[in-house]
Design an enzyme around this catalytic site. Structure first.
Site, PDB file in Angstrom:
ATOM      1  N   TYR A 298     -17.292   9.733   4.390  1.00  0.00           N
ATOM      2  CA  TYR A 298     -18.234   9.904   3.273  1.00  0.00           C
ATOM      3  C   TYR A 298     -18.778  11.328   3.213  1.00  0.00           C
ATOM      4  O   TYR A 298     -18.897  11.924   2.137  1.00  0.00           O
ATOM      5  CB  TYR A 298     -19.384   8.908   3.396  1.00  0.00           C
ATOM      6  CG  TYR A 298     -19.093   7.546   2.823  1.00  0.00           C
ATOM      7  CD1 TYR A 298     -19.235   7.301   1.460  1.00  0.00           C
ATOM      8  CD2 TYR A 298     -18.675   6.502   3.641  1.00  0.00           C
ATOM      9  CE1 TYR A 298     -18.967   6.047   0.922  1.00  0.00           C
ATOM     10  CE2 TYR A 298     -18.405   5.249   3.121  1.00  0.00           C
ATOM     11  CZ  TYR A 298     -18.549   5.028   1.758  1.00  0.00           C
ATOM     12  OH  TYR A 298     -18.272   3.790   1.233  1.00  0.00           O
TER      13      TYR A 298
ATOM     14  N   CYS B  53       0.133   2.858   6.032  1.00  0.00           N
ATOM     15  CA  CYS B  53       0.626   1.545   6.441  1.00  0.00           C
ATOM     16  C   CYS B  53       0.629   0.614   5.244  1.00  0.00           C
ATOM     17  O   CYS B  53      -0.027   0.868   4.236  1.00  0.00           O
ATOM     18  CB  CYS B  53      -0.236   0.980   7.563  1.00  0.00           C
ATOM     19  SG  CYS B  53      -1.990   0.815   7.169  1.00  0.00           S
TER      20      CYS B  53
ATOM     21  N   ALA C 238     -14.604  -0.015   6.008  1.00  0.00           N
ATOM     22  CA  ALA C 238     -13.318  -0.378   5.415  1.00  0.00           C
ATOM     23  C   ALA C 238     -13.181   0.307   4.056  1.00  0.00           C
ATOM     24  O   ALA C 238     -14.174   0.743   3.465  1.00  0.00           O
ATOM     25  CB  ALA C 238     -13.234  -1.892   5.235  1.00  0.00           C
TER      26      ALA C 238
ATOM     27  N   ALA D   3     -18.082  -3.838   5.399  1.00  0.00           N
ATOM     28  CA  ALA D   3     -17.841  -3.245   4.085  1.00  0.00           C
ATOM     29  C   ALA D   3     -17.972  -1.731   4.120  1.00  0.00           C
ATOM     30  O   ALA D   3     -17.400  -1.021   3.289  1.00  0.00           O
ATOM     31  CB  ALA D   3     -18.816  -3.825   3.060  1.00  0.00           C
TER      32      ALA D   3
ATOM     33  N   VAL E 132     -11.785   5.226   2.770  1.00  0.00           N
ATOM     34  CA  VAL E 132     -13.031   4.548   3.115  1.00  0.00           C
ATOM     35  C   VAL E 132     -14.148   4.991   2.180  1.00  0.00           C
ATOM     36  O   VAL E 132     -14.960   4.187   1.732  1.00  0.00           O
ATOM     37  CB  VAL E 132     -13.405   4.810   4.590  1.00  0.00           C
ATOM     38  CG1 VAL E 132     -14.859   4.441   4.862  1.00  0.00           C
ATOM     39  CG2 VAL E 132     -12.491   4.009   5.507  1.00  0.00           C
TER      40      VAL E 132
ATOM     41  N   VAL F 257     -23.147   5.698  -1.222  1.00  0.00           N
ATOM     42  CA  VAL F 257     -23.362   5.345   0.172  1.00  0.00           C
ATOM     43  C   VAL F 257     -24.847   5.378   0.563  1.00  0.00           C
ATOM     44  O   VAL F 257     -25.627   6.187   0.057  1.00  0.00           O
ATOM     45  CB  VAL F 257     -22.550   6.302   1.081  1.00  0.00           C
ATOM     46  CG1 VAL F 257     -23.127   7.719   1.044  1.00  0.00           C
ATOM     47  CG2 VAL F 257     -22.494   5.769   2.500  1.00  0.00           C
ATOM     48  N   ASP F 258     -25.191   4.483   1.464  1.00  0.00           N
ATOM     49  CA  ASP F 258     -26.530   4.458   2.070  1.00  0.00           C
ATOM     50  C   ASP F 258     -26.310   4.290   3.567  1.00  0.00           C
ATOM     51  O   ASP F 258     -26.087   3.185   4.070  1.00  0.00           O
ATOM     52  CB  ASP F 258     -27.346   3.296   1.507  1.00  0.00           C
ATOM     53  CG  ASP F 258     -28.778   3.269   2.053  1.00  0.00           C
ATOM     54  OD1 ASP F 258     -29.054   3.997   3.028  1.00  0.00           O
ATOM     55  OD2 ASP F 258     -29.599   2.511   1.505  1.00  0.00           O
TER      56      ASP F 258
ATOM     57  N   CYS G 166       0.805  -1.228   0.000  1.00  0.00           N
ATOM     58  CA  CYS G 166       0.000   0.000   0.000  1.00  0.00           C
ATOM     59  C   CYS G 166       0.836   1.275   0.000  1.00  0.00           C
ATOM     60  O   CYS G 166       0.340   2.342  -0.372  1.00  0.00           O
ATOM     61  CB  CYS G 166      -0.934   0.019   1.200  1.00  0.00           C
ATOM     62  SG  CYS G 166      -2.062  -1.379   1.265  1.00  0.00           S
TER      63      CYS G 166
END
Length: 415
Positions: A205, A399, A269, A266, A367, A245-246, A113
């Site tokens: 979000y 990280c 993350a 889910a 995220v 998104v919800d 990453c």
């Protein structure tokens, strides 16, 4: 005798002067930066390979420099983690795909990453050593095109099953656990609750949505999507994930990695995504020679490592190491970008380092945007370079699998 390294001198002299007289020949400056939008898995960018996305980001970064031309680029280093099926030398593919001369030197880099950020570090070292004056650093990834694996050897009686290259790549080789299970280990040890992680995810979000227009304006170069039987040719120029998104479903989602007592879902993350990011880096010599106005100066960088299962908290070691090297304190840093591999990662590092969350990932993060692993380290460095105000300091940290982390400090120079 007071020990002063080359990074701490500017800190000790007080208020920084952004005049040309403060440009140092062997220091590294970010001249311009660009990225593609981040696409969801098997969605808008699925037809592009990682190197093809990298080529778009490289070309965008060069065009945004306005002065730097392709023939001036001496070296290209691009992070690219999931290289199976991509073909030889993916950084080379990206460089030539962007129209750079065949004489340009290229290197493909895999530090999991942290790959995209490590490309800046290595290129900066080449500049500081006087080996080159102008180069491209960045990262690229297409999770949508990661292949399935079929182990080589004699086929056993009864056949053999395919291995999902994505899942295989997300599995820690030492503990045989998915990275999310390792993050669960940290969340459990530090008593980071599901509610805390969900709340942090909602924050990510909401901030991505709030700052979407500004992020798009400063960071993103649109991707031309070829026509198909169903859709015409069009430009894709906005990040995808945050718009899907919800929030009403957050509390209803089941934990992914530890079904019984887990906290990572889910929603809280990072996602599986496609994208690429790049920046033009130059020496002080080149800044003066071509009359460039740098976005930012790379003040310093550091790496650190911990037990692989504790990869989530590796930035907790890289960041203090970076601050000590540069002579800065946490209070000197105006903005922090800590990659949101999982909400638990950011929450763990903020708790351990006692960093004010109001200065962290204030325009959203992985995220809500996505985490194309080869790209992400480059994205957060570029984000600071583009969004800090002149004279402000920023630190990006990320990280990586295997228990590592990289951190990099910038000083904003010009808008």
């Amino acid at each position: 005798m007071l020990k002063v390294n080359r990074f701490s001198i500017i800190h000790l002299i007080g208020k920084r002067n952004l005049s040309s007289t403060n440009i140092k020949d062997d220091q590294t400056y970010i001249i311009s930066a660009a990225r593609t939008p981040i696409g969801c898995f098997r969605s808008k960018l699925a037809q592009f390979t990682g190197p093809q996305l990298g080529a778009i980001a490289i070309q965008g970064a060069i065009e945004r420099s306005t002065i730097i031309t392709k023939d001036l680029i001496e070296e290209v280093i691009m992070g690219n983690v999931r290289q199976a099926g991509v073909g030889q030398a993916p950084a080379r593919q990206a460089a030539l795909g962007a129209g750079l001369p065949v004489t340009v030197a290229t290197t493909s880099l895999n530090k999991a990453c942290a790959s995209g950020m490590k490309s800046y570090q290595i290129l900066a070292q080449a500049i500081q050593c006087g080996q080159i004056d102008i180069g491209i650093a960045g990262g690229q990834e297409s999770f949508s095109n990661v292949p399935f694996f079929l182990p080589r050897g004699d086929l056993p009686y009864g056949g053999i099953k395919l291995i999902d290259g994505l899942q295989f790549g997300f599995t820690d080789v030492y503990y045989k656990k998915l990275m999310g299970a390792c993050a669960e280990h940290t969340a459990k040890n530090m008593n980071i609750s599901r509610a805390e992680q969900d709340d942090y995810a909602k924050r990510s979000y909401e901030l991505s949505a709030q700052w979407a227009s500004k992020v798009t304006e400063l960071e993103i170069v649109p991707v031309d999507i070829p026509a198909t039987k169903k859709i015409p040719n069009h430009k894709f120029g906005e990040d995808e994930e945050y718009r899907r998104v919800d929030f009403s479903k957050f509390s209803k989602l089941k934990p992914v990695f530890e079904p019984k007592n887990g906290t990572i879902t889910a929603a809280n993350a990072s996602k599986i995504n496609d994208g690429a990011s790049a920046a033009v880096l130059a020496s002080g010599r080149a800044v003066r020679k071509y009359g460039l106005k740098p976005l930012a100066k790379i003040v310093g960088f550091a790496d650190a490592a911990v037990d692989p299962i504790d990869f989530s908290i590796a930035p907790t070691y890289a960041i203090p190491k970076l601050l000590e090297m540069t002579g800065y304190k946490q209070n000197d840093i105006h903005l922090w970008e800590i990659n949101e591999a999982f909400s638990a990662v950011v929450l763990a590092n903020l708790r351990l380092l006692k960093i004010d969350i109001s200065k962290v990932n204030i325009r959203g993060g992985a995220v809500s945007l996505g985490h194309p692993v080869g790209m992400s380290g480059s994205r957060i460095v570029n984000h600071l370079a583009l969004h800090l105000e002149p004279g402000q300091m920023g630190v990006a940290a990320i990280c990586n699998a295997g228990g590592g982390a990289s951190a990099l400090m910038l000083e904003k120079m010009y808008n």
